[in-house]
Design an enzyme around this catalytic site. Structure first.
Site: not given
Length: 169
Positions: A76, A91
Protein backbone atom coordinates in the site's frame (compact mmCIF):
# COMPACT_ATOMS: atom_id res chain seq x y z
CA UNK A 1 14.28 8.29 5.92
CA UNK A 2 16.03 11.67 6.12
CA UNK A 3 18.50 10.60 8.80
CA UNK A 4 19.47 7.36 7.03
CA UNK A 5 19.87 9.06 3.67
CA UNK A 6 22.11 11.67 5.29
CA UNK A 7 24.31 8.86 6.68
CA UNK A 8 24.42 7.16 3.24
CA UNK A 9 25.48 10.46 1.64
CA UNK A 10 28.21 10.97 4.24
CA UNK A 11 29.56 7.43 3.73
CA UNK A 12 29.57 7.84 -0.06
CA UNK A 13 31.19 11.28 0.18
CA UNK A 14 28.14 13.17 -1.13
CA UNK A 15 27.46 15.66 1.65
CA UNK A 16 25.50 18.32 -0.23
CA UNK A 17 22.39 17.77 -2.30
CA UNK A 18 21.16 20.45 -4.66
CA UNK A 19 19.02 21.10 -7.69
CA UNK A 20 15.43 21.60 -8.73
CA UNK A 21 13.30 18.51 -9.22
CA UNK A 22 9.81 18.13 -10.64
CA UNK A 23 7.80 15.47 -8.83
CA UNK A 24 5.07 13.94 -10.98
CA UNK A 25 1.70 12.52 -9.97
CA UNK A 26 2.11 8.85 -8.97
CA UNK A 27 -1.64 8.35 -9.31
CA UNK A 28 -4.31 10.10 -11.38
CA UNK A 29 -6.93 12.16 -9.58
CA UNK A 30 -7.64 15.44 -7.82
CA UNK A 31 -5.18 17.26 -5.53
CA UNK A 32 -6.26 17.65 -1.90
CA UNK A 33 -4.34 19.59 0.75
CA UNK A 34 -2.28 17.31 2.99
CA UNK A 35 -3.94 18.92 6.02
CA UNK A 36 -7.28 17.34 4.94
CA UNK A 37 -6.03 13.74 5.15
CA UNK A 38 -7.95 12.04 8.01
CA UNK A 39 -4.81 10.78 9.75
CA UNK A 40 -2.67 13.09 11.93
CA UNK A 41 0.56 11.35 10.87
CA UNK A 42 -0.03 12.91 7.43
CA UNK A 43 -2.17 15.97 8.15
CA UNK A 44 0.26 17.24 10.80
CA UNK A 45 3.21 16.55 8.44
CA UNK A 46 4.93 14.15 10.85
CA UNK A 47 6.22 12.01 7.95
CA UNK A 48 6.87 15.02 5.70
CA UNK A 49 5.22 17.77 3.69
CA UNK A 50 3.45 17.31 0.39
CA UNK A 51 -0.11 16.82 -0.76
CA UNK A 52 -2.71 14.13 -1.23
CA UNK A 53 -4.51 12.88 -4.31
CA UNK A 54 -8.08 11.59 -4.47
CA UNK A 55 -7.23 8.66 -6.77
CA UNK A 56 -8.78 7.20 -9.87
CA UNK A 57 -7.45 4.57 -12.26
CA UNK A 58 -5.55 1.46 -11.23
CA UNK A 59 -1.81 2.23 -11.23
CA UNK A 60 0.63 3.92 -8.89
CA UNK A 61 3.65 5.09 -10.86
CA UNK A 62 7.12 6.33 -9.97
CA UNK A 63 6.88 10.09 -9.29
CA UNK A 64 10.60 10.64 -10.05
CA UNK A 65 13.56 8.83 -11.56
CA UNK A 66 15.29 6.94 -8.78
CA UNK A 67 15.67 3.81 -6.73
CA UNK A 68 12.80 2.15 -4.86
CA UNK A 69 13.73 2.18 -1.19
CA UNK A 70 10.99 0.29 0.62
CA UNK A 71 7.75 -1.28 -0.56
CA UNK A 72 5.63 -2.24 2.41
CA UNK A 73 4.69 -5.94 2.67
CA UNK A 74 1.05 -4.95 2.25
CA UNK A 75 1.87 -3.16 -1.03
CA UNK A 76 0.00 0.00 0.00
CA UNK A 77 3.04 2.32 0.25
CA UNK A 78 6.58 2.81 -0.99
CA UNK A 79 9.52 5.16 -0.84
CA UNK A 80 11.79 6.28 -3.66
CA UNK A 81 15.00 8.32 -3.68
CA UNK A 82 16.30 10.35 -6.63
CA UNK A 83 19.97 10.47 -7.59
CA UNK A 84 19.98 14.04 -6.27
CA UNK A 85 18.90 12.83 -2.82
CA UNK A 86 15.19 13.74 -2.84
CA UNK A 87 13.13 11.17 -0.90
CA UNK A 88 9.46 10.71 -1.76
CA UNK A 89 6.98 8.60 0.20
CA UNK A 90 3.69 7.49 -1.43
CA UNK A 91 0.98 5.99 0.81
CA UNK A 92 -2.26 4.79 -0.81
CA UNK A 93 -5.28 5.55 1.36
CA UNK A 94 -5.93 5.46 5.09
CA UNK A 95 -6.59 2.11 6.75
CA UNK A 96 -5.08 0.19 3.83
CA UNK A 97 -2.39 -1.47 5.94
CA UNK A 98 -5.14 -3.49 7.67
CA UNK A 99 -6.09 -5.06 4.32
CA UNK A 100 -2.85 -7.10 4.41
CA UNK A 101 -2.20 -6.58 0.71
CA UNK A 102 -5.71 -7.28 -0.54
CA UNK A 103 -6.58 -4.85 -3.33
CA UNK A 104 -2.91 -4.31 -4.31
CA UNK A 105 -0.42 -5.98 -6.62
CA UNK A 106 3.33 -5.24 -6.58
CA UNK A 107 4.82 -4.44 -10.01
CA UNK A 108 8.32 -3.31 -8.93
CA UNK A 109 10.81 -4.46 -6.32
CA UNK A 110 12.82 -2.84 -3.54
CA UNK A 111 16.18 -1.59 -4.77
CA UNK A 112 14.97 -1.41 -8.37
CA UNK A 113 16.03 1.58 -10.48
CA UNK A 114 12.95 3.14 -12.09
CA UNK A 115 12.13 6.02 -14.38
CA UNK A 116 9.38 8.52 -13.69
CA UNK A 117 6.10 6.99 -14.86
CA UNK A 118 7.16 3.36 -14.44
CA UNK A 119 4.38 1.33 -12.74
CA UNK A 120 5.16 0.44 -9.11
CA UNK A 121 1.83 -0.87 -7.76
CA UNK A 122 -1.55 -1.83 -9.16
CA UNK A 123 -4.72 -1.28 -7.12
CA UNK A 124 -8.37 -2.32 -7.27
CA UNK A 125 -10.21 0.97 -6.71
CA UNK A 126 -13.64 -0.67 -6.31
CA UNK A 127 -12.41 -3.05 -3.63
CA UNK A 128 -10.50 -0.34 -1.79
CA UNK A 129 -13.49 2.04 -1.78
CA UNK A 130 -15.47 -0.62 0.10
CA UNK A 131 -12.76 -1.57 2.60
CA UNK A 132 -10.81 1.56 3.61
CA UNK A 133 -11.37 4.62 5.75
CA UNK A 134 -10.21 6.98 2.99
CA UNK A 135 -8.72 6.70 -0.48
CA UNK A 136 -6.74 9.95 -0.15
CA UNK A 137 -3.19 9.14 -1.18
CA UNK A 138 -0.46 11.24 0.49
CA UNK A 139 2.63 12.00 -1.60
CA UNK A 140 5.27 13.37 0.74
CA UNK A 141 8.81 14.67 0.79
CA UNK A 142 10.41 12.59 3.52
CA UNK A 143 13.63 14.59 3.84
CA UNK A 144 12.20 18.08 4.38
CA UNK A 145 15.40 19.09 6.21
CA UNK A 146 17.12 19.12 2.79
CA UNK A 147 14.42 21.19 1.05
CA UNK A 148 14.74 24.93 0.47
CA UNK A 149 11.45 25.44 -1.33
CA UNK A 150 8.38 23.49 -2.46
CA UNK A 151 5.83 24.68 -5.03
CA UNK A 152 2.64 22.61 -4.78
CA UNK A 153 0.24 22.31 -7.73
CA UNK A 154 -3.55 22.05 -7.66
CA UNK A 155 -6.36 20.58 -9.75
CA UNK A 156 -6.77 17.33 -11.66
CA UNK A 157 -3.67 15.28 -12.41
CA UNK A 158 -2.74 12.40 -14.66
CA UNK A 159 -0.25 9.87 -13.29
CA UNK A 160 3.17 10.09 -14.89
CA UNK A 161 2.29 13.22 -16.89
CA UNK A 162 1.48 16.11 -14.54
CA UNK A 163 3.83 17.76 -12.03
CA UNK A 164 2.42 17.77 -8.48
CA UNK A 165 5.21 19.83 -6.97
CA UNK A 166 8.54 21.36 -7.80
CA UNK A 167 11.23 21.05 -5.15
CA UNK A 168 14.36 23.13 -4.71
CA UNK A 169 17.10 21.25 -2.84
Amino acid sequence: MGFLSRIRRLISGQTEISGVINVYAPVSGKVVAIEKVPDPVFSEKIVGDGLAIEPKGQLIKAPIDGRIGKIFETNHAFSIESNEGLEIFVHFGIGTVELRGNGFKRLAEEGQEVKMGDPILEFDLGYLKQHTDSLLTPVLIANMEDIQEIDKKQGQLEAGKDVIFTVKL
